[in-house]
Design a protein around this motif. Structure first.
Motif, PDB file in Angstrom:
ATOM      1  N   PRO A 111       1.192  -1.098  -0.339  1.00  0.00           N
ATOM      2  CA  PRO A 111       0.127   0.000  -0.188  1.00  0.00           C
ATOM      3  C   PRO A 111       0.552   1.751   0.097  1.00  0.00           C
ATOM      4  O   PRO A 111       0.515   2.151   0.208  1.00  0.00           O
ATOM      5  N   LEU A 112       2.022   1.414   0.246  1.00  0.00           N
ATOM      6  CA  LEU A 112       3.055   2.377   0.742  1.00  0.00           C
ATOM      7  C   LEU A 112       3.827   2.238  -0.812  1.00  0.00           C
ATOM      8  O   LEU A 112       4.337   3.297  -1.360  1.00  0.00           O
ATOM      9  N   ILE A 113       4.625   1.297  -0.429  1.00  0.00           N
ATOM     10  CA  ILE A 113       5.448   1.129  -2.050  1.00  0.00           C
ATOM     11  C   ILE A 113       4.627   1.115  -3.776  1.00  0.00           C
ATOM     12  O   ILE A 113       5.494   1.551  -4.108  1.00  0.00           O
ATOM     13  N   GLY A 114       3.784   0.317  -3.883  1.00  0.00           N
ATOM     14  CA  GLY A 114       3.039   0.582  -4.371  1.00  0.00           C
ATOM     15  C   GLY A 114       4.014  -0.661  -5.520  1.00  0.00           C
ATOM     16  O   GLY A 114       4.825  -1.418  -5.593  1.00  0.00           O
ATOM     17  N   ARG A 145       2.564   8.995  -1.700  1.00  0.00           N
ATOM     18  CA  ARG A 145       2.214   7.907  -0.411  1.00  0.00           C
ATOM     19  C   ARG A 145       2.550   8.073   0.777  1.00  0.00           C
ATOM     20  O   ARG A 145       1.907   7.557   1.996  1.00  0.00           O
ATOM     21  N   ALA A 146       4.229   8.383   0.294  1.00  0.00           N
ATOM     22  CA  ALA A 146       4.829   8.411   1.646  1.00  0.00           C
ATOM     23  C   ALA A 146       4.598   8.967   2.368  1.00  0.00           C
ATOM     24  O   ALA A 146       4.466   9.308   3.791  1.00  0.00           O
ATOM     25  N   ALA A 147       4.537  10.712   1.657  1.00  0.00           N
ATOM     26  CA  ALA A 147       3.966  11.843   2.683  1.00  0.00           C
ATOM     27  C   ALA A 147       1.742  11.897   3.407  1.00  0.00           C
ATOM     28  O   ALA A 147       1.796  12.352   4.222  1.00  0.00           O
ATOM     29  N   GLU A 148       1.473  10.422   2.475  1.00  0.00           N
ATOM     30  CA  GLU A 148      -0.079  10.592   3.113  1.00  0.00           C
ATOM     31  C   GLU A 148       0.641   9.199   4.493  1.00  0.00           C
ATOM     32  O   GLU A 148      -0.015   9.619   5.090  1.00  0.00           O
TER      33      GLU A 148
END
Length: 206
Positions: free
Chosen positions: A180-183, A197-200
C-alpha cells in the motif's frame, strides 16, 4: 540505535520487496528522502543483500535499515554482514535467537498469545502481528492487547492508510506497510507516486 524509541517516534516501518534490485535501492533512498527513516528490505526480493549494502553506504552507519523475511541463522548473519542493523522475521526460530545474540533489535513475527509469550521470552524487541489482516485486523489487535497491554505491537500485512490509523488508535506502537505504500516502485514504477503515498502515510502516522 534505540529501535523502540524510533518506533514510537516514527510509527511507520516501510517494507521494500522488489523484483528489480536497482529499483529497490532507489525506493529505499526515496523513502529516506521523503522522511520515512525506518525501512526494511525483504530477503524475498531480488538481490536484497546488495540493496542493503548500497543503501547502507549511502545512508551512513546510523540509519535504521532492516532486513526482513529473515528465516534462518544464516540469513541473520548475511543480513548483518550486508549492513542491516535490524532483523525482521515472519515468525519465531533461529533467526530471532541469532539476532538477539548479535545484539540487534528484532521485530519478531507473532500471531497467537503463545507466540507473544515465546517471542518476549526470546528477547524480541517488538512484536510483528503477521498477517494482521488475516486474523481480524484492528479488532484482533484490540483483543491481543487485553492480556498484553504494555507490549509493543506492530501490525503488518494488508495495512493501508485507513487500517494504519485504526491500528494506531487502538494502541499499536507502529505499523509495517508494504505494497500500500511501496506500490510498484521497487519493480521500476513511479517514484513520484511513491513520494505522494509516503506523505499520506506520514500524515496518518504522525
Amino acid at each position: 540505535m534505540d529501535f523502540i524509541t524510533a518506533l514510537k517516534r516514527e510509527r511507520l516501518v516501510a517494507i521494500v520487496r522488489g523484483s528489480d534490485a536497482d529499483a529497490s535501492f532507489r525506493t529505499v533512498m526515496t523513502l529516506a528522502e521523503s522522511g520515512v527513516p525506518l525501512i526494511e528490505v525483504s530477503l524475498s526480493g531480488t538481490d536484497p543483500l546488495r540493496v542493503i549494502e548500497r543503501a547502507r553506504a549511502e545512508l551512513g552507519p546510523d540509519a535504521c535499515l532492516g532486513a526482513g523475511t529473515v528465516l534462518t541463522e544464516d540469513d541473520a548473519h548475511r543480513a548483518t554482514a550486508a549492513g542491516a542493523n535490524l532483523v525482521v522475521t515472519p515468525g519465531l526460530g533461529l533467526a530471532v535467537d541469532t539476532a538477539v545474540r548479535q545484539g540487534l533489535p528484532v521485530l519478531a513475527g507473532v500471531l497467537t498469545p503463545t507466540d507473544v509469550i515465546a517471542a518476549t521470552a526470546a528477547g524480541a524487541t517488538a512484536l510483528k502481528i503477521f498477517p494482521a489482516s488475516a486474523v481480524g485486523g484492528p479488532s484482533y489487535l484490540k483483543a491481543l492487547r487485553g492480556p498484553f497491554p504494555h507490549l509493543p505491537f506492530v501490525p503488518v500485512g494488508g495495512v493501508d492508510a485507513r487500517a494504519a490509523a485504526s491500528y494506531l488508535t487502538l494502541g499499536a506502537v507502529a505499523v509495517g506497510v508494504g505494497s500500500p505504500l511501496i506500490g510498484d516502485a521497487a519493480d521500476g514504477g513511479d517514484l513520484d507516486a511513491l513520494r505522494k503515498r509516503a506523505a499520506e502515510f506520514r500524515s496518518v502516522c504522525s
